[in-house]
Each structure stands twice: as C-alpha cells, then as structure tokens.
Design a protein around this motif. Sequence first.
Motif, mmCIF file in Angstrom:
data_model
loop_
_atom_site.group_PDB
_atom_site.id
_atom_site.type_symbol
_atom_site.label_atom_id
_atom_site.label_comp_id
_atom_site.label_asym_id
_atom_site.label_seq_id
_atom_site.Cartn_x
_atom_site.Cartn_y
_atom_site.Cartn_z
ATOM 1 N N ILE A 87 80.698 76.588 11.173
ATOM 2 C CA ILE A 87 82.282 77.034 11.427
ATOM 3 C C ILE A 87 82.630 77.586 12.604
ATOM 4 O O ILE A 87 83.439 78.230 13.016
ATOM 5 N N GLU A 88 81.593 77.492 13.580
ATOM 6 C CA GLU A 88 81.784 77.921 15.068
ATOM 7 C C GLU A 88 83.221 77.449 15.705
ATOM 8 O O GLU A 88 83.887 78.302 16.238
ATOM 9 N N ARG A 89 83.269 75.921 15.687
ATOM 10 C CA ARG A 89 84.524 75.462 16.184
ATOM 11 C C ARG A 89 85.677 76.091 15.319
ATOM 12 O O ARG A 89 86.869 76.053 16.102
ATOM 13 N N SER A 90 85.727 75.882 14.257
ATOM 14 C CA SER A 90 86.825 76.250 13.326
ATOM 15 C C SER A 90 87.247 77.818 13.618
ATOM 16 O O SER A 90 88.449 78.177 13.610
ATOM 17 N N THR A 91 86.250 78.717 13.701
ATOM 18 C CA THR A 91 86.718 79.951 14.088
ATOM 19 C C THR A 91 87.214 80.129 15.469
ATOM 20 O O THR A 91 88.270 80.889 15.529
ATOM 21 N N TYR A 92 86.716 79.190 16.466
ATOM 22 C CA TYR A 92 87.382 79.362 17.726
ATOM 23 C C TYR A 92 88.875 79.018 17.620
ATOM 24 O O TYR A 92 89.875 79.504 18.163
ATOM 25 N N VAL A 93 88.945 77.947 16.835
ATOM 26 C CA VAL A 93 90.632 77.429 16.644
ATOM 27 C C VAL A 93 91.280 78.388 16.036
ATOM 28 O O VAL A 93 92.689 78.679 16.345
ATOM 29 N N LEU A 94 90.707 79.224 15.038
ATOM 30 C CA LEU A 94 91.528 80.003 14.446
ATOM 31 C C LEU A 94 91.858 81.413 15.345
ATOM 32 O O LEU A 94 92.868 81.812 15.496
ATOM 33 N N PHE A 95 90.990 81.606 16.106
ATOM 34 C CA PHE A 95 91.338 82.965 17.000
ATOM 35 C C PHE A 95 92.314 82.336 18.157
ATOM 36 O O PHE A 95 93.021 83.245 18.482
ATOM 37 N N MET A 127 85.680 81.405 24.460
ATOM 38 C CA MET A 127 84.784 80.934 23.148
ATOM 39 C C MET A 127 84.544 79.470 23.424
ATOM 40 O O MET A 127 83.553 79.254 22.320
ATOM 41 N N ALA A 128 85.146 78.784 24.219
ATOM 42 C CA ALA A 128 84.519 77.253 24.116
ATOM 43 C C ALA A 128 83.417 77.054 25.107
ATOM 44 O O ALA A 128 82.973 76.138 25.272
ATOM 45 N N ARG A 129 83.100 77.978 25.773
ATOM 46 C CA ARG A 129 81.795 77.949 26.696
ATOM 47 C C ARG A 129 80.624 77.966 26.242
ATOM 48 O O ARG A 129 80.501 78.814 24.941
ATOM 49 N N PRO A 130 79.568 77.062 26.511
ATOM 50 C CA PRO A 130 78.148 76.910 25.618
ATOM 51 C C PRO A 130 77.700 78.264 25.506
ATOM 52 O O PRO A 130 77.026 78.746 24.463
ATOM 53 N N PHE A 145 78.787 81.726 25.220
ATOM 54 C CA PHE A 145 79.646 82.147 24.206
ATOM 55 C C PHE A 145 79.127 81.632 22.802
ATOM 56 O O PHE A 145 78.720 82.179 22.162
ATOM 57 N N LYS A 146 79.052 80.241 22.716
ATOM 58 C CA LYS A 146 78.928 79.782 21.488
ATOM 59 C C LYS A 146 77.443 80.010 20.897
ATOM 60 O O LYS A 146 77.217 80.078 19.613
ATOM 61 N N ALA A 147 76.536 80.218 21.883
ATOM 62 C CA ALA A 147 75.103 80.310 21.578
ATOM 63 C C ALA A 147 75.116 81.829 21.062
ATOM 64 O O ALA A 147 74.498 82.059 20.169
ATOM 65 N N ARG A 148 75.800 83.054 21.650
ATOM 66 C CA ARG A 148 76.207 84.107 21.197
ATOM 67 C C ARG A 148 76.719 84.270 19.714
ATOM 68 O O ARG A 148 76.454 85.052 18.884
ATOM 69 N N TRP A 149 77.810 83.627 19.765
ATOM 70 C CA TRP A 149 78.651 83.664 18.500
ATOM 71 C C TRP A 149 78.158 83.064 17.064
ATOM 72 O O TRP A 149 77.998 83.636 16.123
ATOM 73 N N THR A 150 77.095 81.973 17.512
ATOM 74 C CA THR A 150 76.565 81.463 16.187
ATOM 75 C C THR A 150 75.266 82.250 15.729
ATOM 76 O O THR A 150 74.816 81.844 14.877
#
Length: 181
Positions: free
Chosen positions: A18-26, A1-4, A6-11
């Motif tokens: 809240i992308e970073r906070s959901t990463y921290v949660l998971f 989830m920390a890779r760019p 993944f972030k592009a798809r996740w957002t």
Amino acid sequence: MARPSFKARWTHIVPATIERSTYVLFASLALILLMLFWYELTAPVWTVTNPLGAAILWALFGLGWLIVLFSTFLINHFELFGLQQAWFALRERAAAPPVLRQPLFYKFVRHPLYAGFFLAFWATPAMTAGHLLLAVGLSIYMLIAIRLEERNLIDTFGADYIAYRETTPMLVPGTGGRRRA
C-alpha cells in the motif's frame, strides 16, 4: 515520497503493497489543502480576446488534460495509483517485473504525462497572477521531478532507458533526444 530512499523508510511503517496508494492519498490531500487555502490573485497577466485564439488555447487546455488521463492508462493507470499493488496483495499474487515500454505517446516524448500537465497549466486565454504563480511553481516542481525520475528509470532499466533517452525528447515531440548521458 516518490523517491526510493523515502519508500525504503516508509515501507517500515506501511506494507509495501500500500506504499503507492498512501503516496497518492497524501499527494491528493496536499493538493486539496493547497486549493482550500489558495489566495486568489486576480491581476491579469494576459488576456486573449480574439475568439479563435481563445478557442485554440481552450482546445490545448483540454488536450493537455486528455493527454494526462490517456497517458496514465498507457503506463498502467491502476499501478500508478497503487490500486494494482493492493489488489495483487489481496489475491496473494506478485506483480511482474517492470518492463520498459514505449506505447503511443511514449514513442514521441519520454514524459507525455508531464507534457500534458504543462499544456493544461499554461494554455489559457486568461492568465492571472495566481494562475501564473501556480503554473510556474508546478512547472518547476515537474522539471525537478523529471530529473529525479529519470535517475530512477536508469537504475531500473539501465542501458535500455539510456538508449531511449538518447533518441526520444523529454517533453516536446520533434526536438530530439538527450545528447549526453
């Protein structure tokens, strides 16, 4: 989830704020599951019975965790955990562009946060097979993460990060920087 990538798809699923906070949660949930379902392997690998040796290892263990905690504040604790991004979104405020800084520990090693984790995972007077398995697994994971993170840092900071990498060791102070680009 920390890779760019993944972030592009996740957002596309969650707001970027809240992308970073959901990463921290998971990541936290994954760690909780790991601990809940951990099977204890108690076979001793090493045991330091000398009181001074044990005290030194416990001190290094504590120092490792202090370095981890302190390092998060050196690089912006609240941004690291996604709290700053959410707060700025609530206040309709944009974050400043990233700036390469080398506060305190970062003058001596490029990744003091990981260095602290290495100390915390390995400095123990009583290493069991289970602890060894965890320490080896997390160490491999961190070494891979560092390699990937450095690619992202070069993409973000370019020549400034390459110069920093050339002069500053990755994890161990005094061992020199990376000699190849």
